[in-house]
Design an enzyme around this catalytic site. Structure first.
Site: not given
Length: 261
Positions: A144-148
């Site tokens: 998962l993306d860092v921001g997710t």
């Protein structure tokens, strides 16, 4: 400029060869590093030109003294054992551990990332991952993306690793996301099928490009709030930044997304 021991300070005399280049692009070429790594050095205030700290978007002159303070960092793929309080364990058995990843945490170490990781957080809680995957990935088969934020399944054993890899490769895993996007998508329910590849102008971004990798997402608007809408997204493919790139291409970028918004 941030301080550094004398032997960690790089001094470079600029020439006409880099004149007019953005500082991040020019520094990347001069040091032989990626543009994103150069941007990190500039963003941390570690680069000065003739004694003045410069930003990554500034243009380099045809002459001048560039000084770069190179911080002493851990190896880029070294697992840093670090507790992440907001990372919750949802399930745990012999072969898998299921976690709820918070925003601001990467799946595993990678060049240019200096924050906490899922594998580092699991190590801090005593988990010992044993798989044939790359050592720094320690059982990570999807990201998962860092921001997710959201649920991740991490393999603990070789058996679990094999099963997870097969499941994601054969797309038998259903991936469901909720995202807040700007505006109101029209139609309210649909499919986005658009190839994704590296952005031609920014090596750390992705974009819808003609020769990109096949990418498909299905969405449904759950609720409209005027300036934003809550959408549910089902991914057929799992390309890097796929939801962010696809909705940006539709002119409904994810709310608060500084990269694609």
């Amino acid at each position: 400029m941030a301080g550094a021991p004398e032997d960690r300070l790089r001094r470079i005399e600029l020439t006409a060869g880099t004149a007019g280049q953005r500082a991040d692009a020019g520094l990347a070429g001069l040091l032989g590093i990626s543009r994103s790594a150069a941007a990190v050095l500039l963003g941390e205030g570690n680069v000065s030109l003739d004694g003045r700290t410069i930003a990554k978007s500034e243009r380099l002159p045809p002459a001048g003294l560039l000084q770069v303070a190179v911080p002493d960092r851990p190896a880029p793929l070294q697992i840093v054992v670090e507790e992440v309080e907001d990372l919750n364990i949802l399930g745990d058995d012999e072969d898998f551990v299921v976690i709820d990843k918070p925003v601001g945490v990467a799946g595993h170490p990678s060049p240019g990332w200096v924050g906490p990781t899922v594998v580092g957080a699991l190590a801090a809680r005593g988990y010992r991952i044993s798989t044939s995957g790359a050592a720094e990935r320690a059982g990570i088969v999807h990201r998962l993306d860092v921001g997710t934020s959201g649920v991740m399944v991490v393999a603990k054993t070789e058996h679990g690793y094999t099963l997870l890899k097969r499941a994601f490769k054969e797309r038998t895993v259903e991936k469901v996301y909720h995202a807040l996007v700007q505006g109101l998508p029209d139609p309210l329910e649909g499919t986005i099928e658009a190839p994704i590849g590296r952005h031609l102008g920014y090596d750390w971004r992705f974009a819808v490009v003609e020769d990109g990798r096949h990418s498909v997402a299905h969405y449904e608007v759950l609720e409209a709030f005027g300036k934003t809408s809550l959408v549910e997204v089902h991914l057929e493919t799992g390309r890097t930044h796929q939801i962010r790139v696809h909705f940006s291409a539709l002119h409904h970028p994810c709310a608060g997304d500084l990269t694609y918004g």
